[in-house]
Design a protein around this motif. Sequence first.
Motif, PDB file in Angstrom:
ATOM      1  N   LEU A  19      79.639  28.318  76.776  1.00 56.78           N
ATOM      2  CA  LEU A  19      81.040  27.978  77.047  1.00 56.78           C
ATOM      3  C   LEU A  19      81.661  27.290  75.839  1.00 56.78           C
ATOM      4  O   LEU A  19      82.814  27.564  75.490  1.00 56.78           O
ATOM      5  N   VAL A  20      80.922  26.418  75.180  1.00 54.59           N
ATOM      6  CA  VAL A  20      81.421  25.772  73.960  1.00 54.59           C
ATOM      7  C   VAL A  20      81.753  26.824  72.907  1.00 54.59           C
ATOM      8  O   VAL A  20      82.828  26.798  72.286  1.00 54.59           O
ATOM      9  N   ARG A  21      80.853  27.759  72.696  1.00 54.30           N
ATOM     10  CA  ARG A  21      81.083  28.801  71.689  1.00 54.30           C
ATOM     11  C   ARG A  21      82.293  29.664  72.057  1.00 54.30           C
ATOM     12  O   ARG A  21      83.094  30.046  71.193  1.00 54.30           O
ATOM     13  N   ALA A  22      82.424  29.973  73.349  1.00 52.33           N
ATOM     14  CA  ALA A  22      83.552  30.791  73.789  1.00 52.33           C
ATOM     15  C   ALA A  22      84.878  30.071  73.579  1.00 52.33           C
ATOM     16  O   ALA A  22      85.877  30.674  73.160  1.00 52.33           O
ATOM     17  N   CYS A  23      84.910  28.773  73.867  1.00 52.42           N
ATOM     18  CA  CYS A  23      86.133  27.983  73.636  1.00 52.42           C
ATOM     19  C   CYS A  23      86.474  27.954  72.149  1.00 52.42           C
ATOM     20  O   CYS A  23      87.645  28.106  71.763  1.00 52.42           O
TER      21      CYS A  23
ATOM     22  N   ILE B 102      90.351  27.226  72.277  1.00 48.25           N
ATOM     23  CA  ILE B 102      90.604  26.282  73.368  1.00 48.25           C
ATOM     24  C   ILE B 102      89.971  24.946  73.001  1.00 48.25           C
ATOM     25  O   ILE B 102      88.786  24.895  72.656  1.00 48.25           O
ATOM     26  N   MET B 103      90.737  23.870  73.033  1.00 44.93           N
ATOM     27  CA  MET B 103      90.227  22.546  72.708  1.00 44.93           C
ATOM     28  C   MET B 103      89.227  22.103  73.772  1.00 44.93           C
ATOM     29  O   MET B 103      89.481  22.241  74.972  1.00 44.93           O
ATOM     30  N   ILE B 104      88.100  21.567  73.354  1.00 46.48           N
ATOM     31  CA  ILE B 104      87.068  21.069  74.263  1.00 46.48           C
ATOM     32  C   ILE B 104      87.264  19.572  74.450  1.00 46.48           C
ATOM     33  O   ILE B 104      87.294  18.813  73.477  1.00 46.48           O
ATOM     34  N   ASP B 105      87.395  19.173  75.710  1.00 44.22           N
ATOM     35  CA  ASP B 105      87.604  17.763  76.044  1.00 44.22           C
ATOM     36  C   ASP B 105      86.272  17.140  76.459  1.00 44.22           C
ATOM     37  O   ASP B 105      85.617  17.617  77.385  1.00 44.22           O
ATOM     38  N   LEU B 106      85.892  16.054  75.800  1.00 49.62           N
ATOM     39  CA  LEU B 106      84.622  15.378  76.056  1.00 49.62           C
ATOM     40  C   LEU B 106      84.724  14.273  77.091  1.00 49.62           C
ATOM     41  O   LEU B 106      83.713  13.654  77.431  1.00 49.62           O
ATOM     42  N   ALA B 107      85.926  14.007  77.605  1.00 47.78           N
ATOM     43  CA  ALA B 107      86.086  12.994  78.642  1.00 47.78           C
ATOM     44  C   ALA B 107      85.268  13.379  79.873  1.00 47.78           C
ATOM     45  O   ALA B 107      85.188  14.548  80.239  1.00 47.78           O
TER      46      ALA B 107
END
Length: 351
Positions: free
Chosen positions: A190-194, A199-204
């Motif tokens: 999913l990280v790679r796809a974003c 698509i920005m990945i939110d770590l919250a």
Amino acid sequence: MEKIAVFDGHNDAVQFMLDYKPGGRDFLIRSETGHLDLPRAIEGHLVGGLFALHAYPERKPENDLTVTNEGYEVRYADALEEGYARRLIDAQLAAIDLLIRRSSGRMRLTTDVGSIETARAESAFAVVLHMEGAEAMGPDLDYLHILHTAGLRSLGLVWSRPNIFGYGVPFAYPRSPDTGPGLTDIGRELVRACNALGIMIDLAHLNERGFWDVAAFSTAPLVATHACAHALCPSTRNLTDRQLDAIRDTDGVIGFNLAVYDIRADAHLDENTPLDTVVSHIGYLIDRVGVDRVALGSDFDGTVVPREIRDASGLPHLFAAMRKAGFDEPTLRKFAFDNWLRVFRLTWKNG
């Protein structure tokens, strides 16, 4: 003093919108409940923000909070079923679409920096779609592409519960954010796809091991849309100095969360938290990661905020307190608006 235009990194207003929740608030009409609607946004010089799509369980668990002399712990939330979560997210997307059409041009769905800047110049409120927790997605990730086409530009892999991609932190204080395993194999996909889609990945809400997995696999700047400093308030939701340093080193952004229990050293749920305490916490973050990497991530309609701010209309009080504490105008503008657009340019494929 010049009015400060504000772009906010996180709100939960969708959950209370009339177009989604029968009996909810009409976002186009000023309300005295909650934190955010269009009239109060205009009063507070809020010109746009990330609107969180989020699936809540059908019934809130009872007696899930344990309070001790030292702090608190909330029972770890159960995982949600994919089909149930997707139905809610689809309904929220439809509600936002209807709201924007009802607004007659006063609100716009924005998917790139240029459209945010154009909306601001034309006095329209910029809506950026975010999803908090990826429960609505299956392992094939097809729904991610559907959401991206619909306008999604920011995704929190987890909320404070587990899913097939990773593990959120339970709400607890005082406690480390290192609360469990990291990302699953499909979480890394999913990280790679974003990254590929922009698509920005939110770590919250992600636990610490998951944070470091994203740091290892992501090619984008690290971003937490709404969090505070663990060194000042050791709740699981806050970021350690080492995590803050990683955000700094990737030229990312931390959105400062107005949740009083993540700002205060004692984590008390007290809306009478002084703005001096709030501003001091912002100062700590800026000193740690730099003026280009701290922005506002209010969590309006999702938390308890300081009484002196009260709601979106009270944001000028925060900036007045920051001025009083010695923050200059360029720093205020970066915190309020520029830093979000900077990280969007670095992350979104369409700029």
